[in-house]
Design a protein around this motif. Structure first.
Motif, PDB file in Angstrom:
ATOM      1  N   TYR A  68       0.714  -1.074  -0.029  1.00 57.26           N
ATOM      2  CA  TYR A  68       0.035  -0.227   0.136  1.00 57.26           C
ATOM      3  C   TYR A  68       0.806   1.199  -0.101  1.00 57.26           C
ATOM      4  O   TYR A  68       1.888   1.296   0.772  1.00 57.26           O
ATOM      5  CB  TYR A  68      -0.992   0.053   1.150  1.00 57.26           C
ATOM      6  CG  TYR A  68      -1.788  -1.264   1.186  1.00 57.26           C
ATOM      7  CD1 TYR A  68      -2.305  -1.827   0.128  1.00 57.26           C
ATOM      8  CD2 TYR A  68      -2.427  -1.590   2.554  1.00 57.26           C
ATOM      9  CE1 TYR A  68      -3.188  -2.887   0.180  1.00 57.26           C
ATOM     10  CE2 TYR A  68      -3.349  -2.751   2.293  1.00 57.26           C
ATOM     11  CZ  TYR A  68      -3.712  -3.397   1.326  1.00 57.26           C
ATOM     12  OH  TYR A  68      -4.511  -4.322   1.241  1.00 57.26           O
ATOM     13  N   ASP A 117       0.545   5.881  -0.351  1.00 50.69           N
ATOM     14  CA  ASP A 117      -0.163   7.099  -0.377  1.00 50.69           C
ATOM     15  C   ASP A 117      -0.069   7.724  -1.708  1.00 50.69           C
ATOM     16  O   ASP A 117      -1.280   8.409  -2.230  1.00 50.69           O
ATOM     17  CB  ASP A 117       0.275   7.808   0.605  1.00 50.69           C
ATOM     18  CG  ASP A 117       0.196   7.212   1.834  1.00 50.69           C
ATOM     19  OD1 ASP A 117      -0.891   6.758   2.350  1.00 50.69           O
ATOM     20  OD2 ASP A 117       0.860   7.400   2.862  1.00 50.69           O
ATOM     21  N   ALA A 118       0.844   7.910  -2.356  1.00 53.19           N
ATOM     22  CA  ALA A 118       0.917   8.472  -3.766  1.00 53.19           C
ATOM     23  C   ALA A 118       1.567   7.497  -4.668  1.00 53.19           C
ATOM     24  O   ALA A 118       2.693   7.345  -4.814  1.00 53.19           O
ATOM     25  CB  ALA A 118       1.676  10.097  -3.375  1.00 53.19           C
ATOM     26  N   VAL A 119       0.900   6.922  -5.633  1.00 58.50           N
ATOM     27  CA  VAL A 119       1.377   5.844  -6.399  1.00 58.50           C
ATOM     28  C   VAL A 119       2.301   6.468  -7.449  1.00 58.50           C
ATOM     29  O   VAL A 119       3.185   5.786  -7.660  1.00 58.50           O
ATOM     30  CB  VAL A 119       0.154   5.251  -7.148  1.00 58.50           C
ATOM     31  CG1 VAL A 119      -0.417   6.343  -8.225  1.00 58.50           C
ATOM     32  CG2 VAL A 119       0.451   3.699  -7.711  1.00 58.50           C
ATOM     33  N   ASP A 127      -3.157   1.978 -14.765  1.00 59.85           N
ATOM     34  CA  ASP A 127      -4.213   1.654 -13.685  1.00 59.85           C
ATOM     35  C   ASP A 127      -5.513   2.354 -14.099  1.00 59.85           C
ATOM     36  O   ASP A 127      -6.387   2.646 -13.237  1.00 59.85           O
ATOM     37  CB  ASP A 127      -3.625   2.093 -12.231  1.00 59.85           C
ATOM     38  CG  ASP A 127      -3.340   3.808 -12.360  1.00 59.85           C
ATOM     39  OD1 ASP A 127      -3.637   4.373 -13.479  1.00 59.85           O
ATOM     40  OD2 ASP A 127      -2.878   4.407 -11.228  1.00 59.85           O
ATOM     41  N   GLY A 179      -6.453   5.551 -12.716  1.00 58.40           N
ATOM     42  CA  GLY A 179      -6.409   5.527 -11.062  1.00 58.40           C
ATOM     43  C   GLY A 179      -7.632   4.811 -10.651  1.00 58.40           C
ATOM     44  O   GLY A 179      -8.173   4.468  -9.309  1.00 58.40           O
ATOM     45  N   GLY A 211      -6.615   1.078  -9.218  1.00 60.03           N
ATOM     46  CA  GLY A 211      -6.213   1.149  -7.988  1.00 60.03           C
ATOM     47  C   GLY A 211      -4.923   0.407  -7.572  1.00 60.03           C
ATOM     48  O   GLY A 211      -4.236   0.611  -6.705  1.00 60.03           O
ATOM     49  N   GLN A 219      -2.844   1.993  -4.534  1.00 58.55           N
ATOM     50  CA  GLN A 219      -3.104   3.029  -3.904  1.00 58.55           C
ATOM     51  C   GLN A 219      -3.805   2.930  -2.729  1.00 58.55           C
ATOM     52  O   GLN A 219      -4.752   2.206  -2.401  1.00 58.55           O
ATOM     53  CB  GLN A 219      -4.162   4.099  -4.963  1.00 58.55           C
ATOM     54  CG  GLN A 219      -4.387   5.285  -4.484  1.00 58.55           C
ATOM     55  CD  GLN A 219      -3.024   6.103  -4.474  1.00 58.55           C
ATOM     56  OE1 GLN A 219      -2.501   6.216  -5.353  1.00 58.55           O
ATOM     57  NE2 GLN A 219      -3.139   6.930  -3.274  1.00 58.55           N
ATOM     58  N   SER A 233      -6.121   4.398  -0.968  1.00 55.54           N
ATOM     59  CA  SER A 233      -7.607   4.685  -0.834  1.00 55.54           C
ATOM     60  C   SER A 233      -8.067   3.398  -1.352  1.00 55.54           C
ATOM     61  O   SER A 233      -9.486   3.216  -0.907  1.00 55.54           O
ATOM     62  CB  SER A 233      -8.064   5.706  -1.720  1.00 55.54           C
ATOM     63  OG  SER A 233      -7.528   5.547  -3.225  1.00 55.54           O
TER      64      SER A 233
END
Length: 128
Positions: free
Chosen positions: A78, A80-82, A101, A104, A107, A123, A125
């Motif tokens: 995981y 936070d900022a891909v 992706d 986005g 994910g 990502q 989220s």
């Protein structure tokens, strides 16, 4: 009551120390090598993951995607900022396998570590 507890996630590879250093750069921690056994390197990350890297003579990396040489195992990591995570991951020596992706929507993006094991940057989220 569980029958077992989690132990090590062990990845076969041609160069255990090099692969441990890659994952240390990605996840944190310091590779640990016993002087008497350079065929096995351990890495415990700051958040408690326990990864080990084992020398496998004649190692054949997985092919992604492939039914003949499947991935067998992969890690979901995981972030936070891909975009930034991707830049840093590629700089460590990862190879991009599937980074579409869908703007986005999907994910996650798929990479291979230097020994060829696939893993995903997910990502945050989308993390459950």
């Amino acid at each position: 009551m569980p029958i077992a507890r989690k132990g090590w996630v062990v990845l076969d590879c041609p160069d255990p120390l090099a692969l441990a250093r890659f994952y240390a750069g990605l996840l944190g921690g310091e590779p640990k090598v016993e002087e008497s056994n350079d065929r096995w390197v351990e890495l415990t990350t700051e958040d408690g993951w326990r990864l080990a890297f084992q020398r496998a003579e004649g190692f054949q990396p997985p092919q992604w995607p492939s039914a003949e040489r499947s991935q067998q195992i992969h890690l979901d990591l995981y972030v936070d900022a891909v975009e930034e995570a991707e830049r840093q991951t590629l700089a460590l020596g990862a190879k991009a396998l599937d980074t579409d992706d869908e703007g986005g929507k999907r994910g996650f993006r798929v990479y291979a570590d230097p020994a060829g094991h696939p893993f995903c940057l997910v990502q945050g989220s989308f993390a459950t």
